[in-house]
Design an enzyme around this catalytic site. Structure first.
Site, PDB file in Angstrom:
ATOM      1  N   CYS A   1       0.791  -1.288   0.063  1.00 15.04           N
ATOM      2  CA  CYS A   1       0.065  -0.214   0.218  1.00 15.04           C
ATOM      3  C   CYS A   1       0.825   1.353   0.027  1.00 15.04           C
ATOM      4  O   CYS A   1       0.192   2.458  -0.040  1.00 15.04           O
ATOM      5  CB  CYS A   1      -0.730   0.148   1.127  1.00 15.04           C
TER       6      CYS A   1
ATOM      7  N   HIS B   1      -9.287   2.641  -1.641  1.00 18.13           N
ATOM      8  CA  HIS B   1      -8.072   2.269  -1.704  1.00 18.13           C
ATOM      9  C   HIS B   1      -7.369   1.585  -2.634  1.00 18.13           C
ATOM     10  O   HIS B   1      -7.444   0.218  -2.445  1.00 18.13           O
ATOM     11  CB  HIS B   1      -7.668   1.739  -0.255  1.00 18.13           C
TER      12      HIS B   1
ATOM     13  N   CYS C   1       0.339   2.709   6.465  1.00 19.09           N
ATOM     14  CA  CYS C   1       0.713   1.431   6.631  1.00 19.09           C
ATOM     15  C   CYS C   1       0.830   0.672   5.561  1.00 19.09           C
ATOM     16  O   CYS C   1       0.328   1.022   4.545  1.00 19.09           O
ATOM     17  CB  CYS C   1      -0.275   0.798   7.727  1.00 19.09           C
TER      18      CYS C   1
END
EC number: 2.3.1.16
Length: 436
Positions: free
Chosen positions: A99, A392, A422
């Site tokens: 990510c 996301h 994160c």
């Protein structure tokens, strides 16, 4: 040796974020159903070039990322160059850092500019949860290789007889940590329990995120940084993120059942980010080149940091490790920041990190600091809403955060902003930008 990070080239010029752009983010199997990450990447880079009115031949490097890989096109960056009318001699390579992927691509381009090897580059990332590399079982994969080597009909028949019906079923990609087998949602549940984060607090954060994102869109604040995407066969388009609950009410969140621990859990579909499709990109230049070409940058990179922790317990704590390092490298403290943008993978993960920012014990035991990172001022935190609302697409989130915080700082007359996330694998990323 100084702790300060010098994010400049040999001439002392800063790294300018000239502009940033993204597609709208869409929930899995909705507006971008059937559109690959590569196609979305080409879409956003094409539009970024068009809006910048920059000759594509000026682009010296493109670094792009993807988390859910396409086996047919493993180097998405090079395919974007070849598919957008850019000069074929443009250097291009792909990166992946879960990510935090587009944080990495941005830093890679910035570091190439810092060395003096180039002055202009594009960075970003794209992911599709709707166009997936569907695999086969290990037993079928083994048999297919053997089948390719078999010569006689009898040998081929013997190979087929080894397979059962279940071996023929397709295998979707796992949304789980390879080394532990834990899904991201299970990790979020771990964190909710470790840090005693209530269901009510998680739902309240999700409601805040959706409410602020709705207000942001309705105020027209994202018009400069989100393009309208026309979807093949070009009979439809999307010009707004479609995950946002525009009529969010706090009471509605309580109706959902826990998704990952049915009996004792608190993480639900409503206080988690959904699987999402989308792409984003930023145009970076040396400060001198940007000014020579007549651009007014939306911001400059002041510092950045990447960190890693163990994956077995509470691995989505990346912001709590990367942020203090980025602050130290910028010569700043948390209270010096004008705005804070933290990726909201899950409400539980976000609240756990916020809690540890304020913990002196965490700072002493995990960071070797004698004071806490600092308590987050909510008037500075994710003021436009966060990933819980916007969605996301894994590789696209980093450059969304950076672009969004730069534009908001610009509207407020300048300042410094933190973008942090994160990432799977226990990874963390943080970047501090300054805006004039």
């Amino acid at each position: 040796m100084s702790d300060r990070q010098q994010v400049t080239n040999a001439r002392g010029e800063r790294i300018a974020i000239v502009s940033g752009l993204r597609t709208p983010f869409a929930k899995q199997a909705t507006a971008f159903h059937g559109v690959s990450a590569l196609d979305m990447g080409k879409m956003v880079v094409n539009e970024l070039l068009s809006r910048s009115e920059l000759n594509p031949k000026e682009i010296e490097q493109l670094v792009y990322g993807q988390v859910v890989q396409m086996p047919a096109a493993p180097n998405i960056a090079r395919e974007i160059v070849l598919g957008t009318g850019m000069d074929v001699s443009t250097d291009a390579y792909s990166v992946t850092r879960a990510c935090a992927t587009s944080f990495q691509s941005t830093v890679n381009v910035a570091e190439s500019i810092m060395t003096g090897n180039m002055d202009i580059g594009i960075a970003g990332g794209a992911d599709s949860s709707s166009v997936l590399p569907i695999g086969v079982s290990k037993k079928l994969a083994h048999a297919l290789v053997d089948l390719n080597k078999a010569r006689s009909f009898g040998q081929k028949l013997a190979i087929f007889r080894r397979l059962g019906l279940k071996d023929l079923l397709p295998v979707p990609p796992a949304v789980a940590e390879y080394s532990t087998g834990l899904s991201m949602g299970q990790t979020a549940e771990q964190m909710a329990k470790t840090y005693n984060i209530s269901r009510a607090d998680q739902d309240a954060l999700a409601h805040r995120s959706h409410t602020l994102a709705t207000e942001t869109w309705n105020a027209g604040k994202l018009a400069e940084e989100v393009m309208a995407a026309h979807v093949p066969p070009y009979k439809s388009f999307i010009d707004r993120d479609n995950n946002i609950r525009e009529n969010s009410t706090l009471e509605s969140y309580a109706k959902l059942r826990p998704a990952f621990d049915r009996k004792h859990g608190s993480v639900t579909a409503a206080n988690s980010t959904p699987l999402t499709d989308g792409a984003s990109a930023v145009l970076l230049m040396s400060e001198g080149r940007a000014k020579a070409l007549g651009y007014t940058p939306i911001g400059y990179i002041k510092s950045y940091a990447f960190t890693a922790i163990d994956v077995w317990q509470d691995m989505l704590m990346g912001p709590s490790y990367a942020t203090p390092l980025a602050l130290k490298r910028a010569g700043m403290e948390l209270e010096d920041l004008t705005l804070i943008e933290m990726h909201e993978a899950f409400a539980a993960q976000t609240l756990a990190n916020m809690q540890m920012f304020a913990s002196k014990k965490f700072a002493e035991e995990k960071l070797g600091r004698n004071r806490a990172i600092g308590e987050i001022d909510m008037s500075k935190f994710n003021v436009l809403g966060g990933s819980l609302a916007y969605g996301h697409p894994f590789a696209a989130t980093g450059t969304r955060l950076v672009t969004q915080v730069c534009h908001e700082l610009k509207r407020r007359g300048g300042g410094t902003g933190l973008a942090t996330a994160c990432a799977a694998g226990g990874l963390g990323a943080a970047m501090i930008v300054e805006v004039e």
